[in-house]
Design a protein around this motif. Sequence first.
Motif, mmCIF file in Angstrom:
data_model
loop_
_atom_site.group_PDB
_atom_site.id
_atom_site.type_symbol
_atom_site.label_atom_id
_atom_site.label_comp_id
_atom_site.label_asym_id
_atom_site.label_seq_id
_atom_site.Cartn_x
_atom_site.Cartn_y
_atom_site.Cartn_z
ATOM 1 N N TRP A 1 12.458 -5.300 -1.592
ATOM 2 C CA TRP A 1 11.493 -4.951 -0.664
ATOM 3 C C TRP A 1 11.450 -3.244 -0.803
ATOM 4 C CZ3 TRP A 1 8.613 -7.914 1.482
ATOM 5 C CH2 TRP A 1 7.800 -7.706 2.510
ATOM 6 N N SER A 2 10.521 -2.544 -0.247
ATOM 7 C CA SER A 2 10.400 -1.188 -0.397
ATOM 8 C C SER A 2 11.293 -0.315 0.623
ATOM 9 C CB SER A 2 8.932 -0.791 -0.390
ATOM 10 O OG SER A 2 8.511 -0.754 1.177
ATOM 11 N N GLU A 3 10.864 0.973 0.729
ATOM 12 C CA GLU A 3 11.392 1.762 1.744
ATOM 13 C C GLU A 3 10.664 1.652 3.502
ATOM 14 O OE1 GLU A 3 13.049 5.508 1.077
ATOM 15 O OE2 GLU A 3 13.525 5.041 -1.152
ATOM 16 N N GLU A 4 9.916 0.605 3.261
ATOM 17 C CA GLU A 4 9.124 0.218 4.523
ATOM 18 C C GLU A 4 10.444 -0.117 5.471
ATOM 19 O OE1 GLU A 4 7.704 -2.749 7.229
ATOM 20 O OE2 GLU A 4 8.925 -3.121 5.765
ATOM 21 N N ARG A 5 11.344 -0.434 5.135
ATOM 22 C CA ARG A 5 12.521 -0.970 6.029
ATOM 23 C C ARG A 5 13.858 -0.638 5.440
ATOM 24 N NH1 ARG A 5 11.021 -5.598 9.589
ATOM 25 N NH2 ARG A 5 8.922 -4.666 8.950
ATOM 26 N N LEU A 6 14.691 0.060 6.334
ATOM 27 C CA LEU A 6 15.831 0.742 6.030
ATOM 28 C C LEU A 6 16.929 0.487 7.060
ATOM 29 C CD1 LEU A 6 14.538 4.244 4.824
ATOM 30 C CD2 LEU A 6 15.116 2.191 3.392
ATOM 31 N N ARG B 1 8.571 1.746 8.866
ATOM 32 C CA ARG B 1 7.679 2.877 8.731
ATOM 33 C C ARG B 1 6.372 2.385 8.240
ATOM 34 N NH1 ARG B 1 8.879 7.187 4.051
ATOM 35 N NH2 ARG B 1 6.860 7.579 4.615
ATOM 36 N N ARG B 2 5.456 2.870 8.684
ATOM 37 C CA ARG B 2 4.151 3.082 8.046
ATOM 38 C C ARG B 2 3.418 4.182 7.945
ATOM 39 N NH1 ARG B 2 -1.249 2.808 8.383
ATOM 40 N NH2 ARG B 2 -2.571 1.261 7.297
ATOM 41 N N GLY B 3 3.804 4.717 6.580
ATOM 42 C CA GLY B 3 3.427 6.096 6.352
ATOM 43 C C GLY B 3 4.575 7.287 7.337
ATOM 44 N N ARG B 4 3.775 8.053 7.725
ATOM 45 C CA ARG B 4 4.661 8.976 8.749
ATOM 46 C C ARG B 4 5.116 8.279 9.739
ATOM 47 N NH1 ARG B 4 0.290 13.687 9.206
ATOM 48 N NH2 ARG B 4 -0.109 12.874 6.984
ATOM 49 N N ARG B 5 4.670 7.110 10.300
ATOM 50 C CA ARG B 5 4.926 6.705 11.692
ATOM 51 C C ARG B 5 6.216 6.066 11.534
ATOM 52 N NH1 ARG B 5 -0.548 6.586 11.668
ATOM 53 N NH2 ARG B 5 -0.579 4.318 10.984
ATOM 54 N N ARG B 6 7.257 6.315 12.047
ATOM 55 C CA ARG B 6 8.645 5.703 11.864
ATOM 56 C C ARG B 6 8.995 5.034 13.294
ATOM 57 N NH1 ARG B 6 13.790 7.854 11.245
ATOM 58 N NH2 ARG B 6 15.385 6.633 9.876
ATOM 59 N N GLN B 7 9.605 3.902 13.366
ATOM 60 C CA GLN B 7 10.292 3.356 14.565
ATOM 61 C C GLN B 7 11.825 3.238 14.346
ATOM 62 O OE1 GLN B 7 6.540 0.826 15.180
ATOM 63 N NE2 GLN B 7 8.002 0.751 17.311
ATOM 64 N N GLY C 1 0.789 -1.177 -0.273
ATOM 65 C CA GLY C 1 -0.135 0.102 0.201
ATOM 66 C C GLY C 1 0.842 1.230 -0.074
ATOM 67 N N LEU C 2 0.347 2.421 -0.192
ATOM 68 C CA LEU C 2 0.949 3.691 -0.251
ATOM 69 C C LEU C 2 1.917 3.987 0.929
ATOM 70 C CD1 LEU C 2 -1.772 5.671 -1.673
ATOM 71 C CD2 LEU C 2 -0.005 5.102 -2.855
ATOM 72 N N PRO C 3 1.405 3.715 2.356
ATOM 73 C CA PRO C 3 2.419 3.940 3.447
ATOM 74 C C PRO C 3 3.488 3.039 3.275
ATOM 75 C CG PRO C 3 0.043 3.733 3.988
ATOM 76 C CD PRO C 3 0.045 3.112 2.494
ATOM 77 N N TYR C 4 3.506 1.834 2.621
ATOM 78 C CA TYR C 4 4.630 1.052 2.617
ATOM 79 C C TYR C 4 5.519 0.908 1.273
ATOM 80 C CZ TYR C 4 1.621 -1.199 6.099
ATOM 81 O OH TYR C 4 0.861 -1.585 7.201
ATOM 82 N N GLY C 5 5.269 1.843 0.198
ATOM 83 C CA GLY C 5 6.019 2.052 -0.893
ATOM 84 C C GLY C 5 5.827 1.330 -2.169
ATOM 85 N N TYR C 6 4.964 0.447 -2.028
ATOM 86 C CA TYR C 6 4.559 -0.455 -3.350
ATOM 87 C C TYR C 6 2.883 -0.831 -3.190
ATOM 88 C CZ TYR C 6 5.127 -5.338 -1.709
ATOM 89 O OH TYR C 6 5.029 -6.450 -1.049
ATOM 90 N N LEU C 7 2.491 -0.701 -4.564
ATOM 91 C CA LEU C 7 1.123 -0.978 -4.890
ATOM 92 C C LEU C 7 0.663 -2.176 -5.566
ATOM 93 C CD1 LEU C 7 -0.186 2.790 -5.664
ATOM 94 C CD2 LEU C 7 0.222 1.723 -3.362
ATOM 95 N N ARG C 8 -0.441 -2.854 -5.509
ATOM 96 C CA ARG C 8 -0.828 -3.871 -6.108
ATOM 97 C C ARG C 8 -1.860 -3.508 -7.045
ATOM 98 N NH1 ARG C 8 -0.709 -9.090 -2.861
ATOM 99 N NH2 ARG C 8 1.471 -8.904 -3.531
ATOM 100 N N LEU C 9 -1.821 -3.459 -8.345
ATOM 101 C CA LEU C 9 -2.787 -3.074 -9.428
ATOM 102 C C LEU C 9 -3.232 -4.461 -10.144
ATOM 103 C CD1 LEU C 9 -0.780 -0.135 -11.234
ATOM 104 C CD2 LEU C 9 -2.345 0.034 -9.006
ATOM 105 N N HIS C 10 -4.660 -4.302 -10.552
ATOM 106 C CA HIS C 10 -5.231 -5.349 -11.106
ATOM 107 C C HIS C 10 -5.687 -4.858 -12.807
ATOM 108 C CE1 HIS C 10 -6.425 -8.611 -8.096
ATOM 109 N NE2 HIS C 10 -5.824 -7.655 -7.458
ATOM 110 N N ILE C 11 -5.667 -5.711 -13.586
ATOM 111 C CA ILE C 11 -6.371 -5.555 -15.051
ATOM 112 C C ILE C 11 -7.211 -6.664 -14.927
ATOM 113 C CG2 ILE C 11 -6.032 -5.414 -17.399
ATOM 114 C CD1 ILE C 11 -3.273 -4.134 -16.909
#
Length: 323
Positions: A283-288, A305-311, A122-132
């Motif tokens: 992976w995405s920038e959810e984990r750095l 991170r999940r969106g603006r929340r970062r640990q 999802g958007l807070p995690y850095g990648y999206l899943r699209l369907h056709i």
Amino acid sequence: MSNLPAAVMLRDDLDLDRLGADLAELGGSEHWALQRSFEDGIVGEESDVDWKVLSLRAPRGDLRRTDPGGPGLDWFHDTPLMAKAPYLAEILAGLGTELRSVRLMALAPGVSVEEHSDNPIGLPYGYLRLHIPLVTNPGAVLVVDGAEHRWQPGTLWYADFDRPHSVRNTGDRVRIHLVADCATNDNLLALFPDSFRAGLPSSDIAFYRPVLPLTRSELAEFSCRFAVPFTFMEWGLAVEDDPETDLAAEVTGEDGALVLRVDGRAPVELLHLGAGEFRLLGWSEERLLRFDLFGETPQVELSTRRGRRRQVVVRQARPLTTV
């Protein structure tokens, strides 16, 4: 981002004849196989429901990989089947972003998949899943956050699959969708309706940054040993500061790449984003990870991170070279 719609159509102008031609070329392939999961570098068991996959893009471009992939040493590449679907390839190229897995997914008649969440997607995690949607029927229903959807061929859809969702096919015909996992960037967001983007908080989005190559000397300079919190290696969990569960880790240069090896876990290549900050390949920038090895107290900062929340958790490091 619960204030935003759970699903939104990005395009409704796809050519049905060209979609049909691509599907006719692919549909009879011998490479259809049941979907598998992927966890800690290991491809999991086959799905226990009749949900078959044909991979157009996969780790190493391997047709046998029906899983979505994840952190590891394998880059995503087109499989040989992508060349047999020129229109689908054109649509995907038009997204203007990095693609992870791209799969045709066929749900057989009479099959349902129980409610679940795809995390972290999802958007807070850095990648999206699209369907056709390619083939459907009135009994093929996707339920996202309690709302029913019957997406039709000729369209491209985004849904927030981090929310609870399920799918069922009570019809008499297979349901086939192309499912593409895509990195979040400005090009991709430009496809969303203005009304959606107007309510989208940019600070909650994990945008992809370009990967910056390291020189041979830098590969040596970032080599070190340190402890990794157990939770950092559990994909989808937020990192927690619990030293009793730490795992021994080592980062070294191998064949022109920087590789993270953690006790009991599959190795993962690290991709440099600048200023000593790295994300995980696959992976995405959810984990750095951020390496600060050049002061009096060498250390590694590990964040989720999940969106603006970062640990953030910090661990002392021991460089393997003298800089």
